[in-house]
Design an enzyme around this catalytic site. Structure first.
Site, PDB file in Angstrom:
ATOM      1  N   CYS A   1      47.115  10.649  39.548  1.00  0.00           N
ATOM      2  CA  CYS A   1      46.083  10.216  38.605  1.00  0.00           C
ATOM      3  C   CYS A   1      44.894   9.581  39.328  1.00  0.00           C
ATOM      4  O   CYS A   1      45.071   8.718  40.192  1.00  0.00           O
ATOM      5  CB  CYS A   1      46.697   9.212  37.627  1.00  0.00           C
ATOM      6  SG  CYS A   1      45.525   8.501  36.474  1.00  0.00           S
TER       7      CYS A   1
ATOM      8  N   ASP B   1      45.764  27.711  24.655  1.00  0.00           N
ATOM      9  CA  ASP B   1      44.601  28.295  25.320  1.00  0.00           C
ATOM     10  C   ASP B   1      43.253  27.930  24.700  1.00  0.00           C
ATOM     11  O   ASP B   1      42.204  28.272  25.236  1.00  0.00           O
ATOM     12  CB  ASP B   1      44.745  29.822  25.377  1.00  0.00           C
ATOM     13  CG  ASP B   1      45.048  30.437  23.995  1.00  0.00           C
ATOM     14  OD1 ASP B   1      44.527  29.937  22.980  1.00  0.00           O
ATOM     15  OD2 ASP B   1      45.804  31.432  23.946  1.00  0.00           O
TER      16      ASP B   1
ATOM     17  N   CYS C   1      49.684   5.893  33.024  1.00  0.00           N
ATOM     18  CA  CYS C   1      48.682   5.108  32.299  1.00  0.00           C
ATOM     19  C   CYS C   1      48.241   5.798  31.005  1.00  0.00           C
ATOM     20  O   CYS C   1      47.555   5.191  30.189  1.00  0.00           O
ATOM     21  CB  CYS C   1      47.478   4.783  33.190  1.00  0.00           C
ATOM     22  SG  CYS C   1      46.370   6.179  33.522  1.00  0.00           S
TER      23      CYS C   1
ATOM     24  N   GLY D   1      51.334  36.502  15.063  1.00  0.00           N
ATOM     25  CA  GLY D   1      51.694  36.658  16.467  1.00  0.00           C
ATOM     26  C   GLY D   1      52.691  35.644  16.983  1.00  0.00           C
ATOM     27  O   GLY D   1      52.568  35.170  18.101  1.00  0.00           O
ATOM     28  N   SER D   2      53.675  35.314  16.152  1.00  0.00           N
ATOM     29  CA  SER D   2      54.748  34.445  16.644  1.00  0.00           C
ATOM     30  C   SER D   2      56.073  35.060  16.260  1.00  0.00           C
ATOM     31  O   SER D   2      56.262  35.486  15.132  1.00  0.00           O
ATOM     32  CB  SER D   2      54.643  33.042  16.051  1.00  0.00           C
ATOM     33  OG  SER D   2      55.772  32.278  16.448  1.00  0.00           O
ATOM     34  N   SER D   3      56.992  35.099  17.221  1.00  0.00           N
ATOM     35  CA  SER D   3      58.328  35.612  16.931  1.00  0.00           C
ATOM     36  C   SER D   3      59.176  34.520  16.285  1.00  0.00           C
ATOM     37  O   SER D   3      60.307  34.770  15.906  1.00  0.00           O
ATOM     38  CB  SER D   3      58.978  36.096  18.219  1.00  0.00           C
ATOM     39  OG  SER D   3      58.989  35.044  19.167  1.00  0.00           O
TER      40      SER D   3
ATOM     41  N   HIS E   1      51.369  22.474  20.485  1.00  0.00           N
ATOM     42  CA  HIS E   1      51.917  22.293  21.828  1.00  0.00           C
ATOM     43  C   HIS E   1      50.874  21.786  22.823  1.00  0.00           C
ATOM     44  O   HIS E   1      51.058  21.910  24.033  1.00  0.00           O
ATOM     45  CB  HIS E   1      52.546  23.604  22.311  1.00  0.00           C
ATOM     46  CG  HIS E   1      53.729  24.022  21.478  1.00  0.00           C
ATOM     47  ND1 HIS E   1      54.229  25.297  21.452  1.00  0.00           N
ATOM     48  CD2 HIS E   1      54.505  23.306  20.619  1.00  0.00           C
ATOM     49  CE1 HIS E   1      55.268  25.356  20.620  1.00  0.00           C
ATOM     50  NE2 HIS E   1      55.443  24.166  20.096  1.00  0.00           N
TER      51      HIS E   1
ATOM     52  N   CYS F   1      48.054  11.488  32.313  1.00  0.00           N
ATOM     53  CA  CYS F   1      48.785  10.706  33.313  1.00  0.00           C
ATOM     54  C   CYS F   1      50.034  10.142  32.634  1.00  0.00           C
ATOM     55  O   CYS F   1      49.934   9.477  31.603  1.00  0.00           O
ATOM     56  CB  CYS F   1      47.930   9.572  33.863  1.00  0.00           C
ATOM     57  SG  CYS F   1      48.889   8.420  34.872  1.00  0.00           S
TER      58      CYS F   1
HETATM   59 ZN    ZN Z   1      47.149   7.090  35.531  1.00  0.00          ZN
END
Ligand code: ZN
Length: 288
Positions: free
Chosen positions: A177, A103, A129, A218-220, A118, A126
């Protein structure tokens, strides 16, 4: 509780802390957590990479939901927990921030050099490309391709996906794309069933190995993607502190655990070890 908090304050106040944050840090910004106290309400399983790339219907469903969910994610503002982490960093106590969240709220709160394990939901890649474009640009193109597409937003999930009836999804038009013209677009986040790019993982291990302490927020620690850093720290004798609502799969590796609301605990922690809060810089974007 007071004794545990004192130990936490001493650990963090000594500096060299590497933060590892997860969805539980962003729940106070209105972004629900899959696995936290409210996670039981989850209504559908998260999109996998295999389904996204292999199934046009699944992809249409993802983009239709995500198109609606994105507005709520984009409006989300950092909370007291993100601001406290930024204060700890500005006080020179934090040697690195690794987040499992997509976020962008650590950076929006004023933290720098955040490793986004992550990826980020506000960037689109894309798959042909490899070009990266902004989610805002894609949002504009999706709105053009789907004039009048309006459905009730009932529930937002951490990956920007929302619940939406099948009949509303059927007419949604995805776009390809805009640079190569034909490539499949995907949010630049790591889906379930996909691996984190190796150089990014190596950067995180390097941060953890240099740390004086690891602070999980805040992570399990349910998925190995984040838990492996806690295991590495424990193996090296680096103390791990976990602040999370509810038990985690890393508790066995932790020197201490604090099961309290994150905004309150982290604000108290920053007040204790980072000095007085400073007002936010004017013009700092509040959202991703
Ligand atoms: Zn592309």
């Amino acid at each position: 509780m007071r004794q545990t908090f004192d130990v936490l304050a001493r650990l963090v106040g000594a500096g060299g802390v590497v933060v590892l944050s997860g969805a539980g840090l962003s729940t106070e910004s209105g972004i629900p957590d899959y696995r936290g106290p409210s996670g039981a309400a989850r209504r559908h399983t998260p999109m996998t990479y295999q389904a996204f790339t292999g199934d046009a219907d699944a992809r249409r469903r993802y983009w239709a939901r995500s198109h609606l969910g994105w507005r709520l994610i984009a409006r989300a503002a950092p909370n007291a927990g993100h601001r406290a982490v930024a204060r700890l960093q500005h006080a020179g106590l934090v040697g690195g921030i690794i987040t499992q969240n997509v976020d962008g709220l650590h950076t929006a709160a004023g933290s720098t050099g955040v490793v986004e394990l992550h990826g980020r939901l506000d960037e689109v890649v894309c798959l042909d490309c490899g070009n990266l474009t902004s989610r805002e640009e894609l949002d504009r193109r999706l709105r053009e391709a789907n004039p009048g597409f309006a459905a009730q937003v009932a529930q937002v999930n951490p990956d920007g996906d929302v619940d939406l009836p099948d009949e509303a999804v059927a007419g949604f038009r995805t776009v390809d794309c805009g640079i190569c013209g034909t490539g499949m677009l995907k949010p630049d986040v790591v889906f379930f069933g996909e691996t984190v790019p190796a150089p990014r993982v190596a950067d995180c291990f390097a941060l953890v190995e240099r740390a004086r302490a690891v602070l999980v927020l805040g992570s399990s620690l349910t998925v190995m993607s984040g838990r492996r850093f806690v295991i590495r720290a424990a193996k090296l004798g680096i103390p791990v502190a976990i602040v999370n609502q509810g038990p985690t799969r890393g508790d066995g590796y932790a020197a201490l655990t604090v099961d309290r609301p994150l905004g309150k605990v982290l604000t108290a922690l920053a007040d204790r070890v980072a000095g007085p809060a400073v007002p936010a810089v004017a013009g700092t974007p509040a959202a991703v």
